[in-house]
Write an enzyme that holds these catalytic residues in place. Structure first.
Site, PDB file in Angstrom:
ATOM      1  CB  SER A 569     -27.513  19.151  11.504  1.00  0.00           C
ATOM      2  OG  SER A 569     -28.776  20.026  12.648  1.00  0.00           O
ATOM      3  CG  ASP A 655     -32.941  14.184  14.866  1.00  0.00           C
ATOM      4  OD1 ASP A 655     -32.630  14.811  15.195  1.00  0.00           O
ATOM      5  OD2 ASP A 655     -32.020  14.284  13.453  1.00  0.00           O
ATOM      6  CG  HIS A 693     -29.741  15.283  16.066  1.00  0.00           C
ATOM      7  ND1 HIS A 693     -30.650  15.842  14.938  1.00  0.00           N
ATOM      8  CD2 HIS A 693     -28.387  16.280  16.422  1.00  0.00           C
ATOM      9  CE1 HIS A 693     -29.589  17.082  14.582  1.00  0.00           C
ATOM     10  NE2 HIS A 693     -29.219  17.543  15.173  1.00  0.00           N
TER      11      HIS A 693
END
Length: 735
Positions: A569, A655, A693
């Site tokens: 991320s 995501d 995610h």
């Protein structure tokens, strides 16, 4: 797009030109954003096929690592029961099942806070404890779905109704159902498009939940009355400022419901007294929002008086704990209970009837601070202490306002996650459970170190390292470099504290070391650490990471060709930026759901998270200085015709936080800029086509997923053929 049996996929360049602040920016691969396009799907599948082809030689190693993770894990297990009102709640897992079950048993002695223990010979198909009630069979709920995630689950005060939320897509938009725990049947009520779960009013007739807007920003809070349609729910709060997220909860005392409206730098709280009828009660603003004022609200009883505890930054950036009456109160009237201390970052406070627990950090380590209460107020103040020099501590599940104990979690990089009860009255720590690691695991077989690297501006950056004991020893040289995985994050004031991982043992037992670079942008060293790694100071995050890598090389821990960098991320942005700035330092890079196309995302206010992130990254659309800064470090923009180490980029199609298109474009541009014309065959893109995610759902799927990454990492380190039971032969030797 063209492919060949010996060539990686090539995405066609379709230039899109934009001008911002006089700068012309050309994006060749934005067409990959069209998620529903068969052409885009074909490209992602071609990349997946190429990744499988390039890693086919690791199939056996992947399976061995999966089996190692599985063999070390007690598959049929249950968590330590947590007491809430008249029940003990716990989770169960079962061999061969992905998700497990949530269960409870009644409390038999109201004065006994010692959690019950199951029989040692409990069979999987038998109750773990007498009187066991299965609340949710998660594997049954997941049946027929490629992806399954349980969101929030909560039970009414009388213990009769359970609300639970499920996501079967991966986009974090949940559906809430209500279960009658006396009959086992479902109510007709159903809530869709919910973020997470619901919060019950103590009456049990009403619950509250949040929904998101088109940019995936939680902006509305609703009240639902059981037996009515969702279309009739009352909107109790709407946050119209696009920088702010809203959320709700309930104080541990059950006295107040609270709605928090927060940006990256500012908060505002509303509260509702649950002694009032929820249909007619009025929400009150505790303190009108002021730009830059952050605070957290909790209800407590001090010296016999009901008060609000206010954890805030009005007195300093590392926060102070103040006291206010049960009424709207400005910060000028908050009375300090724990004064601001620049050496101690106060992070949270939990209020109980007889004590307060303050979560804080100092010197880069977490601490729990207990304030004993009596009829006069605070009677004592002390830390819960452990002997190890490097550890992470935090309070666990503590739902009861009246409990005399504090449930806490403890771990190091060598000590598995441990659950303790701390008796505030006697200051006695009782170990309730240490996560079993099967196969004769002994923490003493591993060594942990805290190192300090020096960044270019002189800042000392902490590094936490773990390796097999004696891994660096060499009979002739005294010590030798070892392969090393360097992990980093560095954003949102999120601290990556030392933690244990079963999967990581597959690295350590083959002779590698694992290190965490505690770079600026995180919160490890207090609020200044965060402030010095955000906005226009963001490059400090990347400089710190490269400084840590160089320190590990210069001090003989590893060599560049043996070191792999990993981040996910915002940590994916970190390793992507470092790949451009210092590719010579690493033998490989793993970027998980990476935020590598940061400038494009921050220029598009319609995307999820963008406006709310302006206070983290800046607004490049409005501010030319921010635009130039982001263009100067965004990994996608800075890809060039230079040598890169092998890269494994992993993403998920569904995501909503970091869109799959970011790593897809990044990989496409990396291929197109290869100065050799070969398309960088060792740059790999792996897309989960049914995940979000957090990646795939289900523990076995997650183990296979991690085994894939670890096999690739070990291959880059030269350890793919090393037997973990015989670590000496085959390890790369130092010069």
């Amino acid at each position: 797009m063209t492919t060949g049996p010996q060539q990686p996929p090539r995405a066609e360049a379709r230039p899109v030109e934009e001008t911002h602040h006089g700068h012309v920016r050309v994006d060749d691969y934005d067409w990959l954003r069209d998620k529903g396009s068969p052409e885009v799907t074909a490209y992602l599948e071609a990349e997946n096929a190429w990744t499988q082809e390039r890693t086919a030689h690791l199939a056996g190693l992947r399976q061995r690592i999966f089996e190692e993770i599985r063999s070390r894990t007690l598959e049929t297990d249950l968590s330590v029961p947590t007491r809430n009102r008249g029940w003990w709640y716990y989770g169960r897992s079962f061999e061969g099942k992905e998700y497990g079950a949530s269960c409870r048993v009644p409390v038999t002695d109201p004065d006994d806070w010692t959690p019950p223990r199951p029989a040692a010979d409990c069979a999987p198909d038998e109750p773990a404890l007498p009187g066991e009630q299965v609340l949710l069979d998660l594997d049954a709920l997941a049946q027929g779905h490629d992806f399954f995630s349980l969101g929030g689950s909560s039970i009414t005060a009388d213990g009769d109704l359970l609300a639970y939320a499920v996501d079967t897509v991966g986009d974090e938009r949940y559906t809430v159902r209500f279960k009658d725990l006396t009959t086992g049947g479902l109510l007709d009520d159903e809530l869709t498009g919910v973020l997470g779960g619901v919060t019950w009013h103590p009456s049990g007739t009403d619950c509250y939940y949040s929904t998101v807007d088109e940019t995936w920003r939680p902006d509305k809070v609703w009240r639902h009355r059981l037996g009515t349609a969702q279309a009739d729910d009352e909107l109790v709060f709407h946050e119209t400022d696009a920088r702010f997220w809203s959320g709700l909860g309930r104080t541990r005392s059950d006295r107040f419901l609270v709605i928090a409206s927060s940006s990256k730098t500012t908060t505002e709280y509303r509260y509702l007294d649950t002694h009032e009828d929820p249909a007619t009660a009025t929400w009150q603003v505790f303190c009108e929002r002021r730009q830059g004022l952050e605070h957290h609200l909790e209800h407590a009883v001090l010296g016999g008086e009901d008060v609000f505890l206010v954890l805030h930054n009005a007195a300093g950036p590392d926060h102070e704990l103040g006291v206010a009456p049960l009424a709207p109160t400005p910060p000028e009237q908050w009375r300090p209970l724990i004064a601001h201390d620049p050496a101690v970052r106060l992070e949270d406070v939990d209020a109980f009837r007889t004590h307060l627990v303050v979560h804080q950090r100092s010197g880069g380590l977490t601490q729990l601070r207990v304030l004993d209460l009596d009829e006069t107020g605070v009677s004592d103040d002390h830390l819960v202490e452990f002997p190890e020099p490097l550890y992470t501590i935090g309070s666990g599940s503590n739902p009861s306002f009246d409990q005399p104990t504090v449930r806490l979690g403890y771990t190091t990089m060598a000590v598995p996650s441990s659950v303790y009860d701390y008796d505030v009255r006697t200051r006695e720590l009782t170990l309730l459970r240490r996560t079993p690691v099967l196969g004769g695991y002994d923490p003493a077989d591993y060594e942990e170190h805290r190192l300090w690297a020096t960044a270019d501006d002189g800042t000392q950056v902490p590094i936490s390292v773990v390796c097999r004991r004696g891994a660096r020893e060499d009979e002739t040289m005294g010590s030798r470099p070892v392969p090393l995985l360097l992990y980093g994050y560095g954003a949102y004031e999120m601290s990556i504290d030392p933690y244990f991982s079963v999967a990581r043992l597959s690295l350590l037992d083959r002779g590698a070391a694992f290190a965490i670079a505690h770079v600026r942008g995180g919160g490890e060293m207090g609020r200044r650490w965060y402030d010095q790694g955000k906005l226009l100071a963001k490059t400090n995050t990347f400089d710190d990471f490269t400084a840590c890598a160089r320190h590990l090389v210069e001090t003989g821990w590893t060599r560049p060709e043996l070191m792999v960098a990993e981040g996910g991320s915002a940590g994916g942005l970190l390793v992507g930026a470092v790949a451009n700035r210092a590719p010579e330092l690493f033998g490989g890079i793993v970027a998980n759901v990476p935020f590598v196309d940061a400038l494009t995302s921050m220029l598009d206010a319609s995307l999820p998270l963008t406006v709310g992130e302006y206070e983290e990254w800046g607004n490049p659309e409005a501010d030319p200085e921010v635009y130039e800064a982001m263009a100067g470090y965004a990994p996608y923009d800075q890809v060039g015709a230079q040598a890169y180490p092998p890269i494994l980029a992993e993403t998920s199609l569904n995501d909503t936080r970091v869109l799959y298109v970011e790593p897809a474009k990044w990989v496409a541009k990396l291929r197109a800029t290869d100065p050799t014309g070969g398309g960088r065959p060792d740059v790999l893109l792996r897309t989960e086509m049914a995940a979000g995610h957090g990646g795939v759902s289900g523990r076995y799927q997650a183990w296979h997923d991690r085994a894939f990454s670890l096999a690739w990492i070990l291959d880059r380190m030269g350890l793919a053929d090393v037997d973990p039971d015989h670590r000496g032969p085959g390890l790369p030797q130092g010069d």
